[in-house]
Scaffold this motif. Structure first.
Motif, PDB file in Angstrom:
ATOM      1  N   LEU A 191       1.325  -3.101  13.496  1.00  0.00           N
ATOM      2  CA  LEU A 191       1.941  -2.225  12.499  1.00  0.00           C
ATOM      3  C   LEU A 191       0.972  -1.903  11.367  1.00  0.00           C
ATOM      4  CD1 LEU A 191       5.501  -3.835  12.258  1.00  0.00           C
ATOM      5  CD2 LEU A 191       4.922  -1.620  13.267  1.00  0.00           C
ATOM      6  N   VAL A 192       0.115  -2.860  11.001  1.00  0.00           N
ATOM      7  CA  VAL A 192      -0.897  -2.602   9.971  1.00  0.00           C
ATOM      8  C   VAL A 192      -1.786  -1.440  10.393  1.00  0.00           C
ATOM      9  CG1 VAL A 192      -2.953  -3.534   8.848  1.00  0.00           C
ATOM     10  CG2 VAL A 192      -0.904  -4.935   9.041  1.00  0.00           C
ATOM     11  N   LEU A 193      -2.240  -1.450  11.655  1.00  0.00           N
ATOM     12  CA  LEU A 193      -3.097  -0.379  12.156  1.00  0.00           C
ATOM     13  C   LEU A 193      -2.366   0.962  12.142  1.00  0.00           C
ATOM     14  CD1 LEU A 193      -4.727  -2.208  15.222  1.00  0.00           C
ATOM     15  CD2 LEU A 193      -5.656  -1.937  12.914  1.00  0.00           C
ATOM     16  N   GLN A 236      -6.995   3.881  15.169  1.00  0.00           N
ATOM     17  CA  GLN A 236      -6.336   2.616  14.827  1.00  0.00           C
ATOM     18  C   GLN A 236      -4.836   2.675  15.111  1.00  0.00           C
ATOM     19  OE1 GLN A 236      -8.166   0.230  11.314  1.00  0.00           O
ATOM     20  NE2 GLN A 236      -8.309   2.348  10.685  1.00  0.00           N
ATOM     21  N   ALA A 237      -4.230   3.828  14.828  1.00  0.00           N
ATOM     22  CA  ALA A 237      -2.794   3.969  15.103  1.00  0.00           C
ATOM     23  C   ALA A 237      -2.521   3.914  16.603  1.00  0.00           C
ATOM     24  CB  ALA A 237      -2.273   5.282  14.518  1.00  0.00           C
ATOM     25  N   ALA A 281      -1.307   6.191   9.387  1.00  0.00           N
ATOM     26  CA  ALA A 281      -0.249   7.056   8.861  1.00  0.00           C
ATOM     27  C   ALA A 281      -0.565   7.457   7.422  1.00  0.00           C
ATOM     28  CB  ALA A 281       1.100   6.345   8.939  1.00  0.00           C
ATOM     29  N   ALA A 282      -1.027   6.490   6.624  1.00  0.00           N
ATOM     30  CA  ALA A 282      -1.419   6.798   5.247  1.00  0.00           C
ATOM     31  C   ALA A 282      -2.623   7.734   5.215  1.00  0.00           C
ATOM     32  CB  ALA A 282      -1.736   5.502   4.501  1.00  0.00           C
ATOM     33  N   LEU A 283      -3.571   7.522   6.146  1.00  0.00           N
ATOM     34  CA  LEU A 283      -4.737   8.411   6.229  1.00  0.00           C
ATOM     35  C   LEU A 283      -4.309   9.837   6.541  1.00  0.00           C
ATOM     36  CD1 LEU A 283      -7.824   8.878   6.407  1.00  0.00           C
ATOM     37  CD2 LEU A 283      -7.686   8.185   8.812  1.00  0.00           C
ATOM     38  N   TRP A 284      -3.352  10.002   7.454  1.00  0.00           N
ATOM     39  CA  TRP A 284      -2.880  11.333   7.834  1.00  0.00           C
ATOM     40  C   TRP A 284      -2.088  11.991   6.706  1.00  0.00           C
ATOM     41  CZ3 TRP A 284       2.272  13.025   9.186  1.00  0.00           C
ATOM     42  CH2 TRP A 284       2.318  14.314   9.736  1.00  0.00           C
ATOM     43  N   LEU A 285      -1.279  11.206   5.991  1.00  0.00           N
ATOM     44  CA  LEU A 285      -0.428  11.768   4.948  1.00  0.00           C
ATOM     45  C   LEU A 285      -1.182  12.063   3.657  1.00  0.00           C
ATOM     46  CD1 LEU A 285       2.738   9.534   5.431  1.00  0.00           C
ATOM     47  CD2 LEU A 285       2.599  12.009   5.839  1.00  0.00           C
ATOM     48  N   MET A 335       0.837  -1.209   0.000  1.00  0.00           N
ATOM     49  CA  MET A 335       0.000   0.000   0.000  1.00  0.00           C
ATOM     50  C   MET A 335       0.870   1.257   0.000  1.00  0.00           C
ATOM     51  SD  MET A 335      -2.788   1.181   2.871  1.00  0.00           S
ATOM     52  CE  MET A 335      -1.508   1.530   4.082  1.00  0.00           C
ATOM     53  N   PHE A 336       1.919   1.277   0.814  1.00  0.00           N
ATOM     54  CA  PHE A 336       2.802   2.431   0.836  1.00  0.00           C
ATOM     55  C   PHE A 336       3.530   2.595  -0.497  1.00  0.00           C
ATOM     56  CE2 PHE A 336       2.362   2.889   5.410  1.00  0.00           C
ATOM     57  CZ  PHE A 336       2.566   4.247   5.581  1.00  0.00           C
ATOM     58  N   GLY A 337       3.817   1.484  -1.173  1.00  0.00           N
ATOM     59  CA  GLY A 337       4.471   1.571  -2.476  1.00  0.00           C
ATOM     60  C   GLY A 337       3.660   2.374  -3.464  1.00  0.00           C
TER      61      GLY A 337
END
Length: 653
Positions: free
Chosen positions: A106-108, A595-596, A113-117, A45-47
Motif C-alpha cells: 500500500l505504501v508503494l 511502484q504502484a 498515487a500522490a505522484l500522479w495527483l 503524507m496524504f494528510g
C-alpha cells in the motif's frame, strides 16, 4: 546561549505534538488489530497533501483554514477505513508478517498515487491566518503557530483518554487489546470495531500531517520517514500505550531540540557536532530503552516476555523431485549467458537476482527457522559492501581479497548488535534491529573522510579477468549457490535443530539445557556473514556504493522477498527474491508509476497466496513441495514434539 537553548526546547514541544498524533494512531491500530501498519506514514503524507489542496482554496480565513485541516483528516480517515475493509479484512487470518507485506504494498501504491495527483515537486501550503507571526520569547522569535501545536497535543491526549476510559467504544477497544477472542465470543462485531479503530488511527495520522502544512512542504519521502519515527515512539512508550506514546514523543523531540540548541561539544579535544546526532537520536533512544526496559517506558512487562508459540510445520531435507528441479534450474543458470547475444542485459539482471537470493536466504535463516524477525538486515548487507570497498580503497588489497574479507565487517557488527538483539523477541526484537541499522546508516552517512558520506565510494570495479558481465555473473553464481547450499545444510545440523527448537518453545529448549541465546546469537552472526557476502558482490557489481545500501527500504525489500516466497519453506526466499527483483526491474521499465504497479502485484500475491508462493504450491502438491520424500525415520523425527526434538538436539550437541 541559555536563552537559545530554551527556545529550541520550546520548539521541540511543537514537534512532539505532531509526532504524538501520528504515533497515537499507530499504537491504537496495533493494540487492537495487531497489524504492523507500514502504510500509517502514507496516511500522514496524504494528510499534508490533502490539506494543501483544500487550504490553498479555502484556507485564507481562520474558519476556512481549520475546517480545511479537519476535512483533510476526515478524508484520510475514510481512506484508512476503506483500506481496512477492502484489503486487510481479507488477510486477518494470514500470518502477522504478511500484514506488513500488504501494508508495504500500500505504501508503494499510495506514493505513486500522490505522484500522479500532485506531481514530484515539493508543495508549500498557506500559513494559518492570524498565526503567521511570532512572539518574543527570551529575546528570540517564537512562531505563534508552534504555540498552537504545543496546545493541540495535550488536548488530543485528553480527548483520547476520555474516549478510551469513559465511552463504550473505548471499553471495547481496551477489551480487544487484552483479548480479541473473548470479545468475539461475547458477540461483539469485531469487523466494525477494527474498521472504527482504523478510522480513528488514520484520522490522527492525517491530522498530524494536515497541521504540518504551514511548517513544512508536502513531499513524497514523508511516508517512510514518518513511519520510522512513529514506530520508535510507539516502542519506546510501550506498545498500545497512548500515554506512553506522549511521553516518548516528548523525550525524543526534546533530545533532538537539545542537540540543535547545543550545536557543538568538545570532548577530549575532539569537536563533535551534536546537530548531526538528530539524524539518529530517536533510534539511539529506542536502542537504549529496549536494552534496559524491553517493554517500553509505560508498557507491560508481559508483552516482551518470551512465550511458547505453536510449533511450525517441520522442515525436511529435499527429496528426489526437488533435487532434480534444483539441478535443472542450476543447469539453466549455467547456460543462461549463451543467450547474452540476444539479451545483452540478461547477465546484469541475473547478477541482481542472485545477490537478492543470497540476501533473502540469509534473512530467512534467522526469520523462518530462527524465529527472529529483523527490520534492519540491510545493516549487514551495507557493512559487507563498505567492508569490501574499504579493503580495496584504503588498504589497497586485490579485489578478490576485498570480496572475501568485506563480510568480516558485517560479522563484527552482528557480534555486537546480535548480543543485544537475541535478548528480545517479537516486535521488540524487530525494532531493535531497525535501531541498530539506522545507527549504522547514520555513521556511514556522516563519516565523510572514510565512507564518502552521502556521496558514497566510487571506482569499485572487479579485476580484469572479471571485467565482463558474463565473467562476474559466473562468480556471483558460484558465491550464491555455495552460500545457499551452506545455509541449507546448517538448518539440518545440530545448530539448525536447536534454532527450531528454540523458536517453537523457548521454555522447553532451556529446560533440557540448550543455551537459547547462544544458539540465536550464532545464527545471527552466520546470517550476517552471508548477507555481508551479498553486499560485497553488490559493491563490485555496481562499481559504487552509497548509504542507500543500509536504508530502511532495502531492509523492507528483504522482508518482502522472504514473505513473498513463503516464510516456512526452504525455497521460499529463493523464489521470492527472484520474483520480486524481476517484477521490480520489469515494471520499472514500463512506466513512471512502476511502484504502484509493483505494489498492486504484491498485494494480489498476498491476497491470493497468503502462505507465500512456494507455500501455496506446496499445499496444492499434497503438502510435499520442497519438503521432499523422507524416510520413515526422518518423518518420525520431524513429527516429534519440540521437547523431543530438543532432547535429540542435546544428544547431538
Amino acid at each position: 546561549m541559555l536563552s537559545n537553548l530554551l527556545v529550541q526546547l520550546v520548539n521541540g514541544l511543537a514537534d512532539a505534538s505532531t509526532l504524538f498524533l501520528v504515533a497515537a494512531g499507530l499504537s491504537l491500530i496495533f493494540g487492537v488489530t495487531r497489524i504492523v501498519n507500514f502504510a500509517h506514514g502514507s496516511f500522514y503524507m496524504f494528510g499534508i497533501y490533502v490539506a494543501y489542496s483544500i487550504a490553498s482554496r479555502f484556507g485564507h480565513t481562520v474558519g476556512g483554514f481549520w475546517l480545511s485541516v479537519l476535512a483533510a483528516a476526515l478524508v484520510v480517515a475514510v481512506l484508512g477505513a476503506l483500506v481496512e475493509m477492502i484489503v486487510l479484512r481479507r488477510i486477518y487470518q494470514a500470518p502477522e508478517l504478511f500484514h506488513l507485506l500488504a501494508t508495504f504494498a500500500l505504501v508503494l501504491i499510495f506514493r505513486d498515487a500522490a505522484l500522479w495527483l500532485w506531481g514530484p515537486d515539493d508543495l508549500f501550503g498557506p500559513r494559518a491566518p492570524h498565526l503567521a507571526g511570532a512572539v518574543d520569547f527570551l529575546g528570540h522569535p517564537l512562531p505563534t503557530y508552534d504555540i498552537t501545536l504545543i496546545v493541540i497535543g495535550p488536548v488530543v491526549l485528553l480527548l483520547l483518554w476520555y474516549a478510551l476510559t469513559r465511552t463504550r467504544w473505548g471499553t471495547l477497544v481496551r477489551a480487544a487489546t487484552q483479548d480479541r477472542e473473548m470479545l468475539g465470543a461475547l458477540g461483539i462485531n469485531q469487523a466494525w470495531l477494527f474498521t472504527g479503530v482504523f478510522f480513528v488511527g488514520a484520522f490522527l495520522a492525517g491530522l498530524g500531517g494536515a497541521l504540518q502544512g504551514p511548517r513544512m512542504s508536502a513531499n513524497l519521502s514523508l511516508d517512510l520517514e514518518t513511519i520510522g519515527n512513529a514506530f520508535v515512539v510507539v516502542v519506546v512508550g510501550g506498545m498500545g500505550s497512548i500515554p506512553g506514546a506522549f511521553v516518548a514523543a516528548l523525550i525524543i523531540a526534546e533530545i533532538k531540540a537539545l542537540c540543535i540548541g547545543i550545536g557543538h561539544v568538545t570532548i577530549f579535544g575532539v569537536d563533535l557536532s551534536l546537530s548531526r546526532f538528530t539524524l539518529v537520536a530517536e533510534f539511539v533512544v529506542m536502542a537504549v530503552v529496549l536494552v534496559v526496559r524491553p517493554w517500553g517506558l509505560l508498557g507491560r512487562a508481559s508483552a516482551a516476555v518470551r512465550g511458547m508459540a505453536a510449533p511450525e510445520t517441520p522442515l525436511r531435507p529435499a527429496g528426489k523431485r526437488v533435487k532434480w528441479l534444483a539441478a535443472i534450474v542450476l543447469l539453466v543458470l549455467v547456460l543462461a549467458p549463451l543467450a547474452a547475444g540476444a539479451f545483452p542485459y540478461m547477465p546484469v539482471l541475473l547478477v541482481e537476482i542472485l545477490i537478492a537470493v543470497l540476501f533473502a536466504t540469509s534473512l530467512h535463516f534467522i526469520m523462518g527457522p530462527g524465529g527472529m524477525h529483523s527490520f534492519g538486515h540491510a545493516a549487514y548487507f551495507g557493512l559487507g559492501a563498505y567492508g569490501a570497498a574499504l579493503f580495496l580503497k584504503v588498504l589497497n588489497l586485490p579485489m578478490e581479497a576485498a570480496l572475501l574479507l568485506g563480510p568480516l565487517l558485517a560479522v563484527g557488527g552482528a557480534l555486537v548488535f546480535g548480543w543485544f538483539c537475541v535478548r528480545l523477541s517479537g516486535v521488540y526484537l524487530a525494532m531493535l534491529t531497525l535501531a541498530f541499522a539506522q545507527i549504522v546508516w547514520s555513521v556511514v552517512f556522516q563519516w565523510d573522510d572514510v565512507t564518502g558520506g552521502s556521496n558514497g565510494l566510487l571506482g569499485l570495479w572487479p579485476s580484469n579477468w572479471l571485467s565482463s558481465p558474463v565473467a562476474f555473473y559466473y562468480l556471483t553464481l558460484v558465491c550464491a549457490v555455495i552460500g545457499v547450499w551452506l545455509l541449507r545444510k546448517m538448518l539440518f545440523s545440530p545448530l539448525g535443530y536447536a534454532m527450531r527448537a528454540s523458536r517453537d518453545s523457548v521454555l522447553r529448549a532451556e529446560a533440557i539445557g540448550i543455551d537459547v541465546k547462544r544458539v540465536q546469537w550464532a545464527a545471527f552472526v552466520i546470517a550476517s556473514l552471508f548477507c555481508g557476502l551479498a553486499g560485497s558482490l553488490y559493491a563490485f557489481s555496481k562499481g559504487t556504493i552509497s548509504p542507500e545500501v543500509i536504508s530502511v527500504s532495502r531492509s523492507v525489500d528483504g522482508l518482502v522477498m522472504v514473505l513473498l516466497g513463503g516464510l516456512q519453506t526452504l525455497s521460499g526466499p529463493i523464489v521470492g527474491a527472484a520474483v520480486f527483483t524481476w517484477l521490480q526491474d520489469t515494471v520499472a521499465r514500463q512506466t513512471d508509476y512502476w511502484q504502484a504497479l509493483l505494489g498492486l502485484a504484491i498485494l494480489l500475491l498476498v491476497i491470493a497466496f497468503p502462505q507465500g508462493i512456494v507455500g501455496f504450491i506446496r499445499e496444492h502438491l499434497g503438502d510435499r513441495g520442497d519438503r521432499g520424500d523422507d524416510s520413515a525415520d526422518q518423518r518420525d523425527r520431524n513429527a516429534a514434539t519440540p521437547s523431543q526434538r530438543a532432547a535429540a538436539i542435546k544428544e547431538g550437541l
